[in-house]
Motif scaffolding. Sequence first.
Motif, PDB file in Angstrom:
ATOM      1  N   LEU A  50       6.470   5.649  -0.001  1.00 18.46           N
ATOM      2  CA  LEU A  50       5.425   5.160   0.933  1.00 18.46           C
ATOM      3  C   LEU A  50       5.183   3.699   0.874  1.00 18.46           C
ATOM      4  N   LYS A  51       5.212   3.205  -0.096  1.00 17.80           N
ATOM      5  CA  LYS A  51       4.891   1.724  -0.350  1.00 17.80           C
ATOM      6  C   LYS A  51       5.967   1.099   0.211  1.00 17.80           C
ATOM      7  N   SER A  52       7.373   1.487  -0.464  1.00 19.63           N
ATOM      8  CA  SER A  52       8.670   1.005   0.084  1.00 19.63           C
ATOM      9  C   SER A  52       8.785   0.917   1.703  1.00 19.63           C
ATOM     10  N   LYS A  53       8.339   1.996   2.227  1.00 19.24           N
ATOM     11  CA  LYS A  53       8.478   2.337   3.611  1.00 19.24           C
ATOM     12  C   LYS A  53       7.299   1.333   4.574  1.00 19.24           C
ATOM     13  N   VAL A  54       6.403   1.104   4.030  1.00 18.84           N
ATOM     14  CA  VAL A  54       5.373   0.067   4.647  1.00 18.84           C
ATOM     15  C   VAL A  54       5.844  -1.131   4.557  1.00 18.84           C
ATOM     16  N   GLU A  55       6.600  -1.646   3.259  1.00 14.76           N
ATOM     17  CA  GLU A  55       7.188  -3.148   2.986  1.00 14.76           C
ATOM     18  C   GLU A  55       8.076  -3.230   4.298  1.00 14.76           C
ATOM     19  N   GLU A  56       8.810  -2.195   4.282  1.00 14.68           N
ATOM     20  CA  GLU A  56       9.944  -2.260   5.250  1.00 14.68           C
ATOM     21  C   GLU A  56       9.356  -2.545   6.608  1.00 14.68           C
ATOM     22  N   PHE A  57       8.613  -1.768   7.119  1.00 20.96           N
ATOM     23  CA  PHE A  57       7.895  -2.274   8.508  1.00 20.96           C
ATOM     24  C   PHE A  57       7.365  -3.491   8.298  1.00 20.96           C
ATOM     25  N   ARG A  58       6.677  -3.813   7.497  1.00 19.06           N
ATOM     26  CA  ARG A  58       6.213  -5.412   7.577  1.00 19.06           C
ATOM     27  C   ARG A  58       7.239  -6.159   7.445  1.00 19.06           C
ATOM     28  N   LEU A  59       8.488  -5.902   6.982  1.00 18.55           N
ATOM     29  CA  LEU A  59       9.423  -7.122   7.062  1.00 18.55           C
ATOM     30  C   LEU A  59       9.847  -6.899   8.611  1.00 18.55           C
ATOM     31  N   LEU A  60       9.939  -6.072   9.117  1.00 20.55           N
ATOM     32  CA  LEU A  60      10.475  -5.911  10.671  1.00 20.55           C
ATOM     33  C   LEU A  60       9.267  -6.143  11.560  1.00 20.55           C
ATOM     34  N   ASN A  61       8.268  -6.855  11.174  1.00 16.20           N
ATOM     35  CA  ASN A  61       7.073  -7.297  11.774  1.00 16.20           C
ATOM     36  C   ASN A  61       6.169  -6.209  12.383  1.00 16.20           C
ATOM     37  N   LEU A 103       0.555   5.565   7.526  1.00 18.67           N
ATOM     38  CA  LEU A 103       1.960   6.438   7.457  1.00 18.67           C
ATOM     39  C   LEU A 103       1.792   7.803   6.859  1.00 18.67           C
ATOM     40  N   TRP A 104       0.726   7.810   5.796  1.00 19.78           N
ATOM     41  CA  TRP A 104       0.597   9.325   5.470  1.00 19.78           C
ATOM     42  C   TRP A 104       0.008  10.090   6.442  1.00 19.78           C
ATOM     43  N   GLU A 105      -0.930   9.585   7.276  1.00 17.00           N
ATOM     44  CA  GLU A 105      -1.576  10.294   8.302  1.00 17.00           C
ATOM     45  C   GLU A 105      -0.550  10.946   9.603  1.00 17.00           C
ATOM     46  N   TYR A 106       0.444   9.898   9.768  1.00 19.92           N
ATOM     47  CA  TYR A 106       1.656  10.352  10.564  1.00 19.92           C
ATOM     48  C   TYR A 106       2.388  11.170  10.105  1.00 19.92           C
ATOM     49  N   ALA A 131      13.228  12.050   1.712  1.00 23.44           N
ATOM     50  CA  ALA A 131      14.115  11.781   2.861  1.00 23.44           C
ATOM     51  C   ALA A 131      13.458  11.632   4.136  1.00 23.44           C
ATOM     52  N   ASP A 132      12.376  12.351   4.305  1.00 25.16           N
ATOM     53  CA  ASP A 132      11.617  12.439   5.479  1.00 25.16           C
ATOM     54  C   ASP A 132      10.712  10.855   5.760  1.00 25.16           C
ATOM     55  N   ILE A 133      10.210  10.195   4.764  1.00 30.15           N
ATOM     56  CA  ILE A 133       9.574   9.038   4.535  1.00 30.15           C
ATOM     57  C   ILE A 133      10.658   8.031   5.008  1.00 30.15           C
ATOM     58  N   VAL A 134      11.584   8.037   4.068  1.00 30.21           N
ATOM     59  CA  VAL A 134      12.811   6.945   4.202  1.00 30.21           C
ATOM     60  C   VAL A 134      13.377   6.884   5.585  1.00 30.21           C
ATOM     61  N   SER A 135      13.328   8.194   6.326  1.00 31.52           N
ATOM     62  CA  SER A 135      14.043   8.032   7.680  1.00 31.52           C
ATOM     63  C   SER A 135      13.060   7.931   8.834  1.00 31.52           C
ATOM     64  N   THR A 136      12.049   7.757   8.470  1.00 29.58           N
ATOM     65  CA  THR A 136      10.874   7.380   9.462  1.00 29.58           C
ATOM     66  C   THR A 136      11.035   6.016  10.157  1.00 29.58           C
ATOM     67  N   ASP A 146       8.997   5.661  15.928  1.00 26.81           N
ATOM     68  CA  ASP A 146       8.409   6.806  16.107  1.00 26.81           C
ATOM     69  C   ASP A 146       6.985   6.809  15.830  1.00 26.81           C
ATOM     70  N   TYR A 147       6.781   5.929  14.662  1.00 29.63           N
ATOM     71  CA  TYR A 147       5.441   5.752  14.136  1.00 29.63           C
ATOM     72  C   TYR A 147       4.516   5.040  15.274  1.00 29.63           C
ATOM     73  N   MET A 148       4.977   4.079  15.879  1.00 30.97           N
ATOM     74  CA  MET A 148       4.345   3.414  16.776  1.00 30.97           C
ATOM     75  C   MET A 148       3.864   4.188  17.854  1.00 30.97           C
ATOM     76  N   ASN A 149       4.832   5.012  18.524  1.00 31.20           N
ATOM     77  CA  ASN A 149       4.367   6.009  19.585  1.00 31.20           C
ATOM     78  C   ASN A 149       3.166   6.907  19.091  1.00 31.20           C
ATOM     79  N   TYR A 150       3.237   7.251  17.961  1.00 31.90           N
ATOM     80  CA  TYR A 150       2.232   8.247  17.334  1.00 31.90           C
ATOM     81  C   TYR A 150       0.887   7.462  17.317  1.00 31.90           C
ATOM     82  N   ALA A 151       0.933   6.221  17.081  1.00 29.23           N
ATOM     83  CA  ALA A 151      -0.193   5.369  16.605  1.00 29.23           C
ATOM     84  C   ALA A 151      -0.878   4.994  17.984  1.00 29.23           C
TER      85      ALA A 151
END
Length: 103
Positions: free
Chosen positions: A18-29, A38-41, A61-66, A70-75
């Motif tokens: 989860l931390k890794s995916k959040v960091e990836e999202f932040r790197l992508l602005n 992310l957990w709620e999504y 795998a589900d976390i890494v492939s998010t 998809d997250y932004m549409n949900y949010a």
Amino acid sequence: MAGVHPYEKYFQHLLPALKSKVEEFRLLNYGTIDIPSLWEYLTRKKWRKPVEDVHMYQLVADIVSTMPGDYMNYATIESYRSTNWLEEISKEELQELLGTKKN
């Protein structure tokens, strides 16, 4: 959503992914995402129908492939659902807006 999600027991084990995916999202602005969001999504959307004998690698795998989209549409949809558009309007203003105000 009633009760606790069945995958909640895996949260601590999934924290590194989860931390890794959040960091990836932040790197992508996509800086607005955090671990609870992310957990709620994941629990409300991606894991809406939990598998009884799920394996940890499947959850990772589900976390890494998010995907950010998809997250932004949900949010975005959730923000529209939770917004009370008439919250700031008084009863009189609402009646005037709807044309039901009696003079």
